[in-house]
Each structure stands twice: as C-alpha cells, then as structure tokens.
Motif scaffolding. Structure first.
Motif, mmCIF file in Angstrom:
data_model
loop_
_atom_site.group_PDB
_atom_site.id
_atom_site.type_symbol
_atom_site.label_atom_id
_atom_site.label_comp_id
_atom_site.label_asym_id
_atom_site.label_seq_id
_atom_site.Cartn_x
_atom_site.Cartn_y
_atom_site.Cartn_z
ATOM 1 N N ILE A 165 0.843 -1.202 0.000
ATOM 2 C CA ILE A 165 0.000 0.000 0.000
ATOM 3 C C ILE A 165 0.875 1.249 0.000
ATOM 4 N N HIS A 166 1.881 1.270 0.857
ATOM 5 C CA HIS A 166 2.766 2.430 0.941
ATOM 6 C C HIS A 166 3.485 2.668 -0.382
ATOM 7 N N ALA A 167 3.903 1.590 -1.028
ATOM 8 C CA ALA A 167 4.604 1.727 -2.307
ATOM 9 C C ALA A 167 3.674 2.275 -3.387
ATOM 10 N N ARG A 168 2.435 1.768 -3.430
ATOM 11 C CA ARG A 168 1.482 2.252 -4.438
ATOM 12 C C ARG A 168 1.176 3.733 -4.247
ATOM 13 N N LEU A 169 1.088 4.160 -2.995
ATOM 14 C CA LEU A 169 0.744 5.553 -2.710
ATOM 15 C C LEU A 169 1.950 6.487 -2.779
ATOM 16 N N GLY A 170 3.142 5.919 -2.794
ATOM 17 C CA GLY A 170 4.346 6.744 -2.864
ATOM 18 C C GLY A 170 4.832 7.241 -1.521
ATOM 19 N N PHE A 171 4.458 6.546 -0.440
ATOM 20 C CA PHE A 171 4.903 6.915 0.905
ATOM 21 C C PHE A 171 5.542 5.690 1.559
ATOM 22 N N PRO A 172 6.773 5.364 1.176
ATOM 23 C CA PRO A 172 7.392 4.128 1.670
ATOM 24 C C PRO A 172 7.551 4.071 3.179
ATOM 25 N N ASP A 173 7.607 5.232 3.829
ATOM 26 C CA ASP A 173 7.759 5.256 5.289
ATOM 27 C C ASP A 173 6.426 5.423 6.010
ATOM 28 N N GLY A 174 5.329 5.282 5.283
ATOM 29 C CA GLY A 174 4.012 5.415 5.890
ATOM 30 C C GLY A 174 3.543 6.861 5.925
ATOM 31 N N TYR A 175 2.422 7.102 6.591
ATOM 32 C CA TYR A 175 1.842 8.445 6.617
ATOM 33 C C TYR A 175 0.824 8.549 7.747
ATOM 34 N N VAL A 176 0.592 9.789 8.164
ATOM 35 C CA VAL A 176 -0.494 10.140 9.081
ATOM 36 C C VAL A 176 -1.647 10.627 8.217
ATOM 37 N N LEU A 177 -2.875 10.219 8.536
ATOM 38 C CA LEU A 177 -4.033 10.519 7.693
ATOM 39 C C LEU A 177 -4.990 11.491 8.379
ATOM 40 N N HIS A 178 -5.478 12.446 7.585
ATOM 41 C CA HIS A 178 -6.547 13.348 8.035
ATOM 42 C C HIS A 178 -7.487 13.591 6.863
ATOM 43 N N PHE A 179 -8.797 13.569 7.127
ATOM 44 C CA PHE A 179 -9.787 13.911 6.109
ATOM 45 C C PHE A 179 -10.211 15.361 6.296
ATOM 46 N N SER A 180 -10.285 16.085 5.185
ATOM 47 C CA SER A 180 -10.653 17.494 5.246
ATOM 48 C C SER A 180 -11.613 17.818 4.111
ATOM 49 N N SER A 181 -12.468 18.806 4.346
ATOM 50 C CA SER A 181 -13.411 19.258 3.327
ATOM 51 C C SER A 181 -13.621 20.753 3.522
ATOM 52 N N ASP A 182 -14.680 21.298 2.917
ATOM 53 C CA ASP A 182 -14.958 22.719 3.112
ATOM 54 C C ASP A 182 -15.851 22.960 4.324
ATOM 55 N N ASP A 183 -16.068 21.931 5.138
ATOM 56 C CA ASP A 183 -16.888 22.063 6.340
ATOM 57 C C ASP A 183 -15.990 22.432 7.523
ATOM 58 N N PRO A 184 -16.206 23.593 8.140
ATOM 59 C CA PRO A 184 -15.354 23.998 9.272
ATOM 60 C C PRO A 184 -15.394 23.032 10.445
ATOM 61 N N ARG A 185 -16.420 22.170 10.502
ATOM 62 C CA ARG A 185 -16.471 21.193 11.584
ATOM 63 C C ARG A 185 -15.273 20.252 11.561
ATOM 64 N N ASP A 186 -14.633 20.112 10.408
ATOM 65 C CA ASP A 186 -13.451 19.246 10.329
ATOM 66 C C ASP A 186 -12.337 19.733 11.246
ATOM 67 N N ASN A 187 -12.317 21.049 11.509
ATOM 68 C CA ASN A 187 -11.332 21.609 12.449
ATOM 69 C C ASN A 187 -9.908 21.285 12.001
ATOM 70 N N SER A 188 -9.677 21.393 10.693
ATOM 71 C CA SER A 188 -8.411 20.930 10.124
ATOM 72 C C SER A 188 -7.199 21.737 10.590
ATOM 73 N N ARG A 189 -7.386 22.999 10.936
ATOM 74 C CA ARG A 189 -6.242 23.793 11.396
ATOM 75 C C ARG A 189 -5.591 23.155 12.617
ATOM 76 N N VAL A 190 -6.402 22.586 13.497
ATOM 77 C CA VAL A 190 -5.843 21.915 14.674
ATOM 78 C C VAL A 190 -5.031 20.694 14.253
ATOM 79 N N ALA A 191 -5.514 19.966 13.237
ATOM 80 C CA ALA A 191 -4.763 18.804 12.748
ATOM 81 C C ALA A 191 -3.399 19.233 12.205
ATOM 82 N N PHE A 192 -3.362 20.330 11.436
ATOM 83 C CA PHE A 192 -2.096 20.827 10.896
ATOM 84 C C PHE A 192 -1.165 21.283 12.024
#
Length: 360
Positions: free
Chosen positions: A176-203
């Motif tokens: 999976i990591h190789a297909r996605l281009g992240f051989p060392d893995g990754y941290v995941l967050h879902f974001s959209s245009d809904d402020p409820r996502d509170n994405s600034r805190v994730a960043f």
C-alpha cells in the motif's frame, strides 16, 4: 467525505432490510432510472419523481403514500411532510442546528433558503414523527433538548462495512505504501470545506509532533481539493510542514479502503459528529486513532483510541507522536473489536423492530 452519510445509509441498509424476517411488506420509493444496490433487488419498489426535493417532501411523499396504500413512511430527511395522515418514522444522523447556522454565515441564497425551510420544518418533523431513530446518544441528547419525549426516541447505531479491515500483514502494508508513494508510511486526516473538520488543529498538531519527533511519517490530507486547499497550503507553509503535507483528493472504493488501512495514525479533531463514520472506519481498518472528545466520538471510539479536547493542539500532538511512532499493536487490535459493535445487520433489524412497534 462528510455529507455522504445518508447515501451510505441507503446503500448499506436496503440489502440488509431485504434479509430481515418481518411480516411487513417493505417498499422502496425510488426514481424510475435509479437502480437499487446489490442485494436489494427483492424489495418492492414504487416509482417516484423526487424533484424538487422540497415539493417532493411536502406533496409528492404524501401522494405516494396514498397511491401505494402505504402504512408507514420512513425518511432520513429533517423536513417530513406536514400534511399527511400516514404514520411517520424519522432516522436522524444529527440535529441540523449547525447546518442552519452555517447556511446563514457562509452559504449563498440557495443555502439560506434551505436553512429557513429546515428551521421551520424540523421542529414540526420531530412532533409529527411517531418514532425518531437517532445515530448516537449525542444526537439523542440534542433531540431531547428539542422537547421530544424519550419514549419516542430509539438509539439505532449505523454500521461499518466489513470492507474496512486491517492489513493482513507487513507485506500488504508495504505494498500500500509503495502504491501511494509513501514508503515510510503516513499520518491521515480527512478534510473538506466544512469547518467542523477543524483541520487547522490537525495541521498545528502535526507541526508540533514533527518538531518533537522527526521520525513522524508525512501528513496525507484526503478529501475534495477545493478553495480551502489553497488556504491549507499557505497555513502548512507558515507552520514549516508544507514539504511534508500531501493533498490526494477525494477517494472512494478500494482507494478509500487502502488509505485507511495503510495509515500509521488517523487524526480527527472534529467539532461535531452525529455519528463519526470516518473514525469508525479507521478503527475497523486497524488504524490507531486520535480524535476529539466532542459529541458522538467518545461513543464510537470507546477505549480503542485516544480522545482529546478539539482545541488542544498539544494534546493531539502528544497522542499523534505516540501512536504513529510507538508500539501500535494494542490500538491495531482494539480498533476492529470496537468497530465490530456497529453492524448494518443490527441497524436493519432494530429499524424494522421500531417500525413494527409503531404499527402495532
């Protein structure tokens, strides 16, 4: 990804309803050109024209009930028909009060009109519904606060598709990591245009965690790439993490399953969730979860993830660094066990039981 809850509910529920042993004759009101999801073909169907939605809900739905001689109407809309003698059943993911506020602040004319309709019709819908099924205890509390008596409320959790599962082994993870281009893995967050996502805190949390733990995998942002993505890129640059942050767009199907499955950790500082589908799907995928302790999320996570106040950047950062770089075996085992509590088969059985109770 937000906003897909009702579509997911219909796609998962209809095949399960077809399998429930009941004396009720279940009829699906569907557009002529619409196909039912696989497994639901055995259900009866009645052709409708549901557009425009506001007219359909108030005029078309009662007319369909009369012409089809239906004994009960079940809907996920928060705008049930006002003038009908047919008993009504409502499934509610969340109280629309937040959407009402958003329509006034950020929406255009269409959103403001829709918000006005909801403000007028939702309280009437709650009064008219014989039974109000809710997706969480948090939503039950919101409905109780609206004045609905508890004897008309039924807690009916949604489910998680069995397609969400952990990786079988390290080889699958590496692939999976190789297909996605992240051989060392990754941290995941879902974001959209809904402020409820509170994405600034994730960043912000990721930036603090990376400063503390340089071995932290890169940050992957999934979800529709829209006008907010430019703002997010500027914010990531101001935090010094732009070169470690990757926007991969909206995902569905196998790509969605894999992005969960391959993550070292999932971070979700959401401000409001009627039911936290994304958190539940991450748990089912065996991905360590750190999420906010707001609304329904503590119910969904149980003891299988880390809960943090939605504004606590340092709390999220500490949990993220630990989950993504430490021993994750405990969380990867606990997540699927917790997610197994939420099964669409149970949702269907409990829904039919509520209908039978209402019609008894």
């Amino acid at each position: 990804m937000r906003g897909k809850g009702v579509a997911r509910y219909l796609a998962e529920m209809l095949p399960r309803l077809a399998e429930v042993d009941t004396h009720l004759d279940l009829v699906v009101l569907a557009e002529v050109a619409a196909s039912l999801p696989p497994g639901a073909e055995g259900l009866s169907r009645q052709a409708i024209n549901p557009r425009p939605a506001s007219v359909w809900e108030q005029v078309g739905m009662p007319r369909a009930a009369r012409s089809g001689r239906l004994g009960l109407l079940h809907s996920t809309s928060d705008r049930l028909p006002v003038a009908t003698s047919t008993p009504l059943s409502l499934y509610l993911f969340e109280d629309p009060k937040y959407r009402e506020a958003m329509s006034g602040r950020e929406g255009g004319v269409r959103h403001r009109v829709a918000g006005a309709l909801v403000r007028g019709l939702f309280p009437v819908s709650l009064r008219r519904a014989g039974i109000v099924m809710v997706s969480s205890e948090a939503t039950r509390a919101d409905v109780l606060a609206r004045g609905v008596s508890d004897d008309r409320i039924r807690l009916v959790y949604p489910g998680v598709s069995p397609a969400f599962r952990p990786a079988h082994d390290a080889q699958e993870l590496a692939a999976i990591h190789a297909r996605l281009g992240f051989p060392d893995g990754y941290v995941l967050h879902f974001s959209s245009d809904d402020p409820r996502d509170n994405s600034r805190v994730a960043f912000e949390a990721y930036a603090v965690a990376f400063a503390r733990e340089p071995s932290l995998p890169q940050l992957v942002i999934a979800g529709p790439v829209n006008a907010r993505a430019a703002e997010q890129r500027a914010f990531a640059e101001s935090l010094g993490i732009l070169d470690r942050t990757h926007w991969i767009g909206y995902l569905s199907g196998e790509a969605l399953l894999e992005i969960y499955r391959g993550a070292a950790a999932y971070i979700d500082p959401s401000l409001y969730e009627g039911f936290g589908f994304q958190v539940a799907e991450a748990l089912a995928s065996g991905t360590p979860v750190v999420c906010s302790n707001a609304t329904s999320l503590p119910e969904v996570v149980g003891q299988a993830g880390v809960l943090v106040a939605p504004s606590d950047v340092r709390g999220f950062a500490s949990a993220l660094a630990e989950l993504a770089t430490g021993d994750s075996a405990r969380w990867r085992e606990a997540g699927p066990q917790q997610a197994a509590r939420f099964r669409w088969e149970s949702t269907a059985r409990e829904t039919v039981a509520a209908w039978e109770e209402l019609l008894a």
